[in-house]
Write a protein that holds these residues in place. Structure first.
Motif: not given
Length: 589
Positions: A540-551, A578-583
């Motif tokens: 859910r967090h990666a989809k909100a930031t546009g990082e989901w496809q790569c993550l 790299l990914y915001e939801c894991l920083l």
């Protein structure tokens, strides 16, 4: 003290048995219809789809990356994909149930002897508290009593850790076997899913057999515990049919094999749930029963005290207290909220009226200043006997007045009547009036300029109270400590999940280097379980930031068995930076 068996509610056993036989009844119902009936196939698919919707989507299958079915969108889903996803889904769900109970017992095993004794007596319910107290009092004074208490507590915890670890390793091994089998026959699975069904079902059949051999004996260990009211049955999984020439399987044979897979999964779920129930952690009502009891006693005492001062007992204390509290709240609201806000409003919206008033006061001061200048000019001209210019300063003329005033004071009585002493005094009175009016005007301007500040100072108590209430409400709304939630705690949980994935990947490689094949497969299954949790925690967090496809692709790469460990460790290092939801929280922009 003898270990008390885990309390299992009777309704759980009834639901387990109902789930155990539901698939059997459905298969018998299907057997009455012709094998080529499409309607039955649709109903069977609907049945499986309904069962799947009760759980969230599983970890993606390791299909080849160049196939359309392995992308984010599957155009024509196959029955086989549903079966494989459901198998992985069931295994992960059971693993999660086992793991959360196992972590609880492992945390208790790491505690000191005193902590274990406290748990055995105070955190397992009132009955365990009574039994432990009686046992302790009977052996009080004997040196071996405490040691037996320690051994009993350690045995109680160790038994549950051993049983849950066995179940966890068996489920993790099965999960790894299914995942690696799908990865091995991925190309064939994408090209012709129906053709690859027989070989996959053979592997699934072997997985069921290994599960039955691994954890089926746990039933016999607890066979005598059925006297406590819980139901117990052995793990008996049906063997899937084998058909020569897998490509010539009929639709009916495939459907029967798939239904048998679902029947075995339901049997496995029921068996694992009952085994976990026998070794599960105490419920919260048992762990915190002392707190709940003290709270209930305190609430009862408070209720009696309130009843004593209520109108039901002929007392008006509560009504008086309510009235005083209401008056205090009203006064506080009026003094620190309403009046300051009205003052700020008046200051902001009545500026023009106040500006006109200030202009009028300034004009009055100017009139006094002009009158004083005319008096000084007339006195100076009369004293000096000459015409003073219009631009002469007031200070020069005031010096002439003071000089004349000092001279007149030598004969005050005479000069008061016939001299210029009275006139000089009147000029000084006019000067004093001008100074007072000027000071009052400046003071009034200062007070008007700070009216908003005074109103804000009066509203500060209400502001701080509102801020504290807002912070409490925000903390209550963000109290979710799950990895899927928001806030620093949830972000820390996601980073811990990534660290757990990295640790299990390293342990998997360590087992391979030591030649421990069985342990390495089990550890690979646990790594897949951790990846599934991470997958759903960041989605859910990666989809909100546009990082989901790569993550998503990075997480899937961590689950592929063919990739080297060095590459996987490089991926985990990149993910946490790299990914915001894991920083970490302090690195967010």
């Amino acid at each position: 003290m003898e270990d008390q068996p885990a309390n299992v509610d009777e309704d759980k056993g009834v639901r387990a048995l109902a789930s155990f036989y539901s698939s059997y009844v459905w298969n018998r119902l299907v057997a009455f219809f012709p094998s080529n009936t499409k309607f039955i196939g649709k109903i069977s698919g609907l049945y499986r789809q309904t069962a799947r919707t009760t759980r969230k989507p599983c970890f993606p299958l390791p299909l080849p990356s160049n196939s359309p079915d392995s992308s984010l969108f599957v155009t024509e889903p196959s029955r086989l994909y549903d079966v494989l996803e459901d198998i992985i889904q069931h295994l992960i769900a059971n693993l999660h149930n086992v793991q959360k109970n196992l972590q609880f017992w492992q945390s208790r095993a790491e505690g000191s002897h005193a902590r274990k004794l406290y748990f055995m007596i105070f955190e397992r319910g009132p009955l365990a508290f009574i039994d432990g107290t009686v046992y302790f009092l009977r052996g009080f004074g004997e040196g071996s009593t405490i040691q037996r208490f320690y051994h009993s507590a350690s045995a109680h915890i160790s038994e549950r850790i051993a049983a849950l670890s066995t179940i966890r390793d068996a489920l993790a091994t099965s999960l790894a076997e299914v995942y690696m089998e799908v990865n091995k026959c991925g190309e064939e699975l994408v090209k012709d899913p129906e053709k690859s069904l027989p070989s996959l079902l053979a592997s699934i059949n072997g997985m069921f057999s290994n599960l039955e051999a691994s954890i089926g004996h746990l039933h016999a260990i607890h066979q005598t515990s059925s006297v406590d009211g819980s139901y117990s049955f052995p793990l008996l999984l049906e063997e899937l049919p084998e058909v020569n020439g897998g490509s010539q399987w009929t639709d009916c044979e495939m459907r029967d094999a798939i239904n048998m897979v679902y029947k075995n999964l339901e049997t496995l779920d029921s068996y694992v749930s009952l085994l976990v129930a026998k070794h599960q952690k105490p419920r919260k009502v048992n762990q915190y029963w002392i707190r709940y009891t003290c709270g209930a006693v305190g609430l009862s005492v408070c209720s009696l005290w309130l009843l004593r001062h209520s109108s039901l007992m002929g007392s008006s204390d509560i009504d008086n207290w309510i009235q005083e509290a209401r008056d205090s709240v009203v006064n506080f609201y009026s003094d620190h909220v309403e009046q300051p806000l009205l003052s700020i409003r008046d200051e902001l919206f009545e500026t023009f009226r106040k500006r006109q008033k200030g202009v009028m006061e300034a004009e009055e001061v100017q009139l006094t200043a002009n009158s004083l200048r005319r008096m000084l000019l007339a006195f100076s001209e009369q004293t000096k006997g000459q015409k003073f210019p219009e631009n002469a300063s007031d200070q020069e003329m005031l010096e002439i007045v003071m000089t004349r005033y000092e001279k007149e004071l030598t004969h005050p009585i005479q000069n008061l009547l016939s001299g210029e002493l009275a006139r000089a005094l009147l000029i000084q009175v006019q000067k004093l009036k001008l100074d007072i009016e000027t000071a009052m005007l400046e003071l009034d301007q200062i007070l008007r300029a700070n009216e908003i500040n005074f109103a804000i100072l009066a509203a500060l108590p209400a502001f701080f109270i509102s801020l504290i209430l807002l912070m409490v409400a925000r903390a209550w709304l963000k109290r979710d400590t799950r990895a899927e939630g928001r806030g620093r705690i949830a972000r820390r949980q996601r980073r811990l999940l990534l660290a757990e994935v990295e640790r299990r990947i390293m342990q998997y490689q360590n087992y391979i280097d030591q030649g421990l094949e069985k342990e390495s497969i089990s550890m690979y299954g646990l790594a897949l379980y951790s990846l599934d949790r991470l997958f759903h925690a960041v989605e859910r967090h990666a989809k909100a930031t546009g990082e989901w496809q790569c993550l998503r692709q990075d997480i899937m790469d961590l689950g592929k068995p063919g990739l080297p460990t060095t590459y996987k460790l490089a991926v985990t290092s990149r993910m946490e930076q790299l990914y915001e939801c894991l920083l970490p929280s302090f690195k967010r922009q």
